[in-house]
Design an enzyme around this catalytic site. Sequence first.
Site, mmCIF file in Angstrom:
data_model
loop_
_atom_site.group_PDB
_atom_site.id
_atom_site.type_symbol
_atom_site.label_atom_id
_atom_site.label_comp_id
_atom_site.label_asym_id
_atom_site.label_seq_id
_atom_site.Cartn_x
_atom_site.Cartn_y
_atom_site.Cartn_z
ATOM 1 N N LYS A 131 0.845 -1.192 0.000
ATOM 2 C CA LYS A 131 0.000 0.000 0.000
ATOM 3 C C LYS A 131 0.879 1.240 0.000
ATOM 4 C CE LYS A 131 -1.370 2.489 3.895
ATOM 5 N NZ LYS A 131 -0.256 2.908 4.738
ATOM 6 N N LYS A 145 -4.862 -8.573 10.185
ATOM 7 C CA LYS A 145 -4.732 -8.671 11.651
ATOM 8 C C LYS A 145 -5.683 -9.742 12.184
ATOM 9 C CE LYS A 145 -3.272 -3.911 12.283
ATOM 10 N NZ LYS A 145 -2.206 -3.877 13.279
ATOM 11 N N GLU A 169 -2.397 6.776 17.673
ATOM 12 C CA GLU A 169 -1.013 6.296 17.760
ATOM 13 C C GLU A 169 -0.215 7.311 18.559
ATOM 14 O OE1 GLU A 169 0.098 3.824 13.953
ATOM 15 O OE2 GLU A 169 -0.417 5.835 13.359
ATOM 16 N N ASP A 207 -2.751 8.050 4.314
ATOM 17 C CA ASP A 207 -1.960 6.964 4.902
ATOM 18 C C ASP A 207 -2.853 5.953 5.624
ATOM 19 O OD1 ASP A 207 0.445 5.663 5.768
ATOM 20 O OD2 ASP A 207 0.285 6.668 7.717
ATOM 21 N N HIS A 248 -6.611 1.784 5.568
ATOM 22 C CA HIS A 248 -6.908 0.865 6.675
ATOM 23 C C HIS A 248 -8.305 1.074 7.278
ATOM 24 C CE1 HIS A 248 -2.759 -0.095 6.310
ATOM 25 N NE2 HIS A 248 -2.284 0.877 7.065
ATOM 26 N N LYS A 278 -1.190 10.786 14.756
ATOM 27 C CA LYS A 278 0.136 10.568 15.350
ATOM 28 C C LYS A 278 0.249 11.430 16.609
ATOM 29 C CE LYS A 278 1.319 8.158 11.695
ATOM 30 N NZ LYS A 278 1.052 6.726 11.717
ATOM 31 N N LYS A 317 -1.831 4.493 22.270
ATOM 32 C CA LYS A 317 -1.751 3.675 21.048
ATOM 33 C C LYS A 317 -2.770 2.553 21.199
ATOM 34 C CE LYS A 317 1.388 0.757 18.332
ATOM 35 N NZ LYS A 317 0.748 1.060 17.055
HETATM 36 C C1 BG6 Z 1 1.021 1.869 8.183
HETATM 37 C C2 BG6 Z 1 1.007 3.370 8.185
HETATM 38 O O1 BG6 Z 1 0.389 1.388 7.019
HETATM 39 O O2 BG6 Z 1 0.340 1.393 9.335
HETATM 40 C C3 BG6 Z 1 1.622 3.897 9.465
HETATM 41 O O3 BG6 Z 1 1.740 3.841 7.068
HETATM 42 C C4 BG6 Z 1 0.951 3.294 10.676
HETATM 43 O O4 BG6 Z 1 1.552 5.320 9.506
HETATM 44 C C5 BG6 Z 1 0.950 1.789 10.557
HETATM 45 O O5 BG6 Z 1 1.666 3.701 11.843
HETATM 46 C C6 BG6 Z 1 0.204 1.113 11.705
HETATM 47 O O6 BG6 Z 1 0.511 -0.239 11.629
HETATM 48 P P1 BG6 Z 1 0.535 -1.255 12.833
HETATM 49 O O7 BG6 Z 1 1.529 -2.257 12.416
HETATM 50 O O8 BG6 Z 1 0.870 -0.484 14.075
HETATM 51 O O9 BG6 Z 1 -0.818 -1.836 12.882
#
Ligand code: BG6
Length: 474
Positions: free
Chosen positions: A153, A187, A221, A240, A245, A331, A336
Amino acid sequence: MPETGTTDDLHPTVFVLFGATGDLARRMVLPAFFQLAQHGLLPEDWRLIGSGRGERTDEWFVDHVRESLETFGPSPDEGPWEEFRDRLRFAGGGFTAEDPGELLDAVTTARKELGEDVQLVHYLSLPPKAFTGYTRALGAHGLAEGARVVYEKPFGASPEGFRELDDLVHSVMDEGQVFRIDHFLGKEGTQDLHVARFANGLFEHIWSREHVAQVQIDVPEDLDVADRADFYDATGATLDMLVTHLFQVAAEVAMEPPVSFSADDILHARESVLSHFRPLAPEDVVLGQYEGYRDLDDVPDDSQTDTFVAARLYIDSGRWRGVPFLLRTGKRMADKQQRVSLVLHRPKGPVHDVPANGNVISLSLAGAGALDVDIMAKRPGPDLAMAPARVSLDLSQVPGGEPLAPYVSLIHDVLVGDRSLFTTSKGLAETWRALQPVLDHRPEVHPYTPGSWGPAAANALTGEHGWLLGQTED
Ligand code: BG6
């Protein structure tokens, strides 16, 4: 369309890793591949050919892979390093439509070593702007034929970029050969959405507007973006995370029951609901940027990039009409977490003071995942008092379970030809359609304090319930 199989009937496989010396390969793909070997999920025989620009030897690549595993785990000493190492090759000299470098020879040799009936898998672990050139090169050198091709992606960073790439890809291969990664779909927690809902009478019949007041998909996050500010500043949270996602997870929640649990039916069910996403109204989107972001190296002093986005999405299917899907990520936030919550309507009847977090079904997508049900319970004691309480199932505790990291799970799906957890061309076109009004009329970017829950302006999106995980007070 390739057939879906299981690990037992895997063909010998030649796996070409483009960008093999890059950061993503070191952090994610090579460790995932080694974990597949540890779990016995690779075909009986295989080769992994790293492709890169330099002139390197196989021995150099073996050392590179070992170093990646030592840095990002799992340690090669946990095994099975020896037999893993013996299957690594390197093809240098780059790979373009004009010049295949050493790759054609390396693939021919690997094919000979593995015998008839070899499956070829290409993994483009590359920056998105490189997808076009490598796709052309695959076509030019006949390497796309019968192969499965994995794209990282984002598959296109704008509606136009997506369409151009999509057309090019389809001129070189069929849609059934394409595996577009969105690792949130891999996941364990996301995959459990299917099972929790469709295998439990407790949940399936309440999965609709009659019972659900709102859905929150919340991915705050706490990390910053200092180590990839250059990429991030050109991207921002909306591209992003939101259109990728969070939209995909929303589709997982919202899909209609698939006809069966076959890969094709699950894929079809998730992708179909994307066409019901109502285009986001710009007033239903709040953008934010944390204070101090512009001080990062590689970020211009006047950057308007969003490091936070919250959105109220409506899905105009009969099942979800009128139910807000509240999506949030950012961010440098207070915490988180990765949580999907279905907030149920308060029950009709004698109890009136159920708090927002009193009747919630939620899934944590982090790590091995968890399923939580927040209910109102009698607070033990002399009075008829109530309090919200949580019943939790840590998915790693499900008997016999061996949780897989998303990349491990998804690469395994590529090997067996299971596309249920990958995005499709039609589905991605729908996600861009839903985002288009926000691209046309970009909302203002609010500043927020690092370590907070983002701009207070995002609170208004949730109505009386508030953001369950936390929110910045006005
Ligand atoms: C990524 C993003 O696709 O996923 C990041 O580019 C983000 O910005 C990350 O932090 C989150 O992934 P994870 O592994 O924490 O689920």
